[in-house]
Design a protein around this motif. Sequence first.
Motif, PDB file in Angstrom:
ATOM      1  N   TRP A 105      28.139  48.672  48.064  1.00  0.00           N
ATOM      2  CA  TRP A 105      29.584  48.712  47.892  1.00  0.00           C
ATOM      3  C   TRP A 105      30.266  47.824  48.922  1.00  0.00           C
ATOM      4  N   VAL A 106      31.388  47.229  48.526  1.00  0.00           N
ATOM      5  CA  VAL A 106      32.211  46.464  49.454  1.00  0.00           C
ATOM      6  C   VAL A 106      33.537  47.202  49.647  1.00  0.00           C
ATOM      7  N   PHE A 107      33.879  47.416  50.895  1.00  0.00           N
ATOM      8  CA  PHE A 107      35.150  48.043  51.259  1.00  0.00           C
ATOM      9  C   PHE A 107      36.059  46.974  51.862  1.00  0.00           C
ATOM     10  N   ASN A 108      37.286  46.948  51.367  1.00  0.00           N
ATOM     11  CA  ASN A 108      38.259  45.966  51.828  1.00  0.00           C
ATOM     12  C   ASN A 108      39.394  46.660  52.565  1.00  0.00           C
ATOM     13  N   THR A 109      39.773  46.077  53.701  1.00  0.00           N
ATOM     14  CA  THR A 109      40.967  46.532  54.395  1.00  0.00           C
ATOM     15  C   THR A 109      41.578  45.332  55.099  1.00  0.00           C
ATOM     16  N   ASP A 110      42.649  45.558  55.852  1.00  0.00           N
ATOM     17  CA  ASP A 110      43.334  44.482  56.559  1.00  0.00           C
ATOM     18  C   ASP A 110      43.321  44.739  58.053  1.00  0.00           C
ATOM     19  N   ALA A 111      43.471  43.678  58.825  1.00  0.00           N
ATOM     20  CA  ALA A 111      43.349  43.781  60.278  1.00  0.00           C
ATOM     21  C   ALA A 111      44.515  44.535  60.917  1.00  0.00           C
ATOM     22  N   ALA A 173      44.322  46.680  51.422  1.00  0.00           N
ATOM     23  CA  ALA A 173      43.965  47.418  52.635  1.00  0.00           C
ATOM     24  C   ALA A 173      43.175  48.683  52.345  1.00  0.00           C
ATOM     25  N   ASN A 174      43.093  49.073  51.071  1.00  0.00           N
ATOM     26  CA  ASN A 174      42.394  50.308  50.708  1.00  0.00           C
ATOM     27  C   ASN A 174      41.770  50.134  49.330  1.00  0.00           C
ATOM     28  N   LEU A 175      40.711  49.328  49.286  1.00  0.00           N
ATOM     29  CA  LEU A 175      40.099  48.993  48.003  1.00  0.00           C
ATOM     30  C   LEU A 175      38.584  48.884  48.166  1.00  0.00           C
ATOM     31  N   ALA A 176      37.867  49.724  47.439  1.00  0.00           N
ATOM     32  CA  ALA A 176      36.405  49.713  47.471  1.00  0.00           C
ATOM     33  C   ALA A 176      35.883  49.355  46.087  1.00  0.00           C
ATOM     34  N   ILE A 177      34.870  48.483  46.035  1.00  0.00           N
ATOM     35  CA  ILE A 177      34.333  48.011  44.759  1.00  0.00           C
ATOM     36  C   ILE A 177      32.809  47.986  44.834  1.00  0.00           C
ATOM     37  N   ARG A 178      32.154  48.512  43.812  1.00  0.00           N
ATOM     38  CA  ARG A 178      30.697  48.423  43.763  1.00  0.00           C
ATOM     39  C   ARG A 178      30.302  46.956  43.632  1.00  0.00           C
ATOM     40  N   MET A 179      29.296  46.551  44.375  1.00  0.00           N
ATOM     41  CA  MET A 179      28.998  45.135  44.523  1.00  0.00           C
ATOM     42  C   MET A 179      28.597  44.466  43.218  1.00  0.00           C
ATOM     43  N   ASP A 180      27.874  45.159  42.348  1.00  0.00           N
ATOM     44  CA  ASP A 180      27.483  44.524  41.090  1.00  0.00           C
ATOM     45  C   ASP A 180      28.698  44.273  40.203  1.00  0.00           C
ATOM     46  N   ALA A 181      29.674  45.177  40.243  1.00  0.00           N
ATOM     47  CA  ALA A 181      30.899  44.984  39.473  1.00  0.00           C
ATOM     48  C   ALA A 181      31.722  43.842  40.060  1.00  0.00           C
ATOM     49  N   TYR A 182      31.772  43.780  41.381  1.00  0.00           N
ATOM     50  CA  TYR A 182      32.496  42.694  42.049  1.00  0.00           C
ATOM     51  C   TYR A 182      31.939  41.340  41.624  1.00  0.00           C
ATOM     52  N   ALA A 183      30.617  41.207  41.670  1.00  0.00           N
ATOM     53  CA  ALA A 183      29.986  39.942  41.303  1.00  0.00           C
ATOM     54  C   ALA A 183      30.182  39.629  39.824  1.00  0.00           C
ATOM     55  N   ALA A 184      30.147  40.647  38.984  1.00  0.00           N
ATOM     56  CA  ALA A 184      30.233  40.436  37.541  1.00  0.00           C
ATOM     57  C   ALA A 184      31.573  39.854  37.113  1.00  0.00           C
ATOM     58  N   VAL A 185      32.651  40.161  37.862  1.00  0.00           N
ATOM     59  CA  VAL A 185      33.977  39.655  37.480  1.00  0.00           C
ATOM     60  C   VAL A 185      34.381  38.435  38.297  1.00  0.00           C
ATOM     61  N   GLY A 186      33.474  37.921  39.114  1.00  0.00           N
ATOM     62  CA  GLY A 186      33.750  36.699  39.850  1.00  0.00           C
ATOM     63  C   GLY A 186      34.448  36.869  41.177  1.00  0.00           C
ATOM     64  N   GLY A 187      34.584  38.101  41.642  1.00  0.00           N
ATOM     65  CA  GLY A 187      35.182  38.331  42.949  1.00  0.00           C
ATOM     66  C   GLY A 187      36.691  38.159  42.963  1.00  0.00           C
ATOM     67  N   PHE A 188      37.251  38.122  44.174  1.00  0.00           N
ATOM     68  CA  PHE A 188      38.685  37.912  44.323  1.00  0.00           C
ATOM     69  C   PHE A 188      39.045  36.497  43.867  1.00  0.00           C
ATOM     70  N   PRO A 189      40.107  36.354  43.097  1.00  0.00           N
ATOM     71  CA  PRO A 189      40.530  35.013  42.694  1.00  0.00           C
ATOM     72  C   PRO A 189      41.217  34.289  43.847  1.00  0.00           C
ATOM     73  N   ALA A 190      41.202  32.969  43.815  1.00  0.00           N
ATOM     74  CA  ALA A 190      41.798  32.152  44.881  1.00  0.00           C
ATOM     75  C   ALA A 190      43.293  32.003  44.643  1.00  0.00           C
ATOM     76  N   VAL A 191      44.022  33.098  44.841  1.00  0.00           N
ATOM     77  CA  VAL A 191      45.469  33.098  44.630  1.00  0.00           C
ATOM     78  C   VAL A 191      46.180  33.331  45.957  1.00  0.00           C
TER      79      VAL A 191
END
Length: 259
Positions: A105-111, A173-191
């Motif tokens: 799993w990947v957990f995302n937050t902000d500094a 700042a509060n978003l967790a994603i299973r890694m296989d799902a993250y990879a399957a959708v191409g990750g965060f878009p460059a926006v």
Amino acid sequence: MASPVDVLVAVPAHDEQDHIDACLNSVVEAVARARAEGVVADAVVGVAAHRCSDRTAALAGRLLAESSVEGAVWEDWTSETVGEVRDRAIRRLTGRWGSGQRQRWVFNTDADSIAPVDWITTCLRLAHASGSSAVAGLVELLDWEASPQARHDYRRILASGLHATGHTHVYGANLAIRMDAYAAVGGFPAVLHGEDQAIVQRLRRAGHPVLTPLQPVVRTSGRMPGRASHGLGALLQTLVGQHVGQTAVTDLPLVPETT
């Protein structure tokens, strides 16, 4: 949970020397709790110091080196958008993993954010119980100086997104994603902004369930303007600007009640 998982925590940072220690201390404590409760096996915490002109990278490196968690800190001078910073950080950290068989799993937050000690543990248990591929939680504002009316307007925005099974809000700042799902959708878009909303939309379109619980809540900065243009800080600034001349306060609650 049936068996422990591996996690990585990705933290983008831009000139956050005043906040990075509190953020990483909270993340390290959350990892330690998850390990102690048998929810997490291996964990790595990474900080992407994006075009920093202060001591963010040095402070983050020292704290992680002295912690009980594997850590990595690097300077990112080439990413053009916050979406790129997040995605490159995650891909860099996954390169530290071998070919293990545990779920990841990947957990995302902000500094500028502080996670509760049960952040990782609770998110993973909720995801496992519901069969979700991602968990999008709420945030509470820290030290937002705004009038009572502006704070009322913010609470109204929050309340408008609540429903019987969770909410419609998404925060990086509060978003967790299973890694296989993250990879399957191409990750965060460059926006430039809204990368958190965008990846949740990608996940849902691809058929990955996204859980939106009211807890756990991550505390995040209420500064104006924020680091990302058109992000949360911009919304807060707009709300304050609609009530110019009113006395600012910082002690009214800004999260929905969970009774």
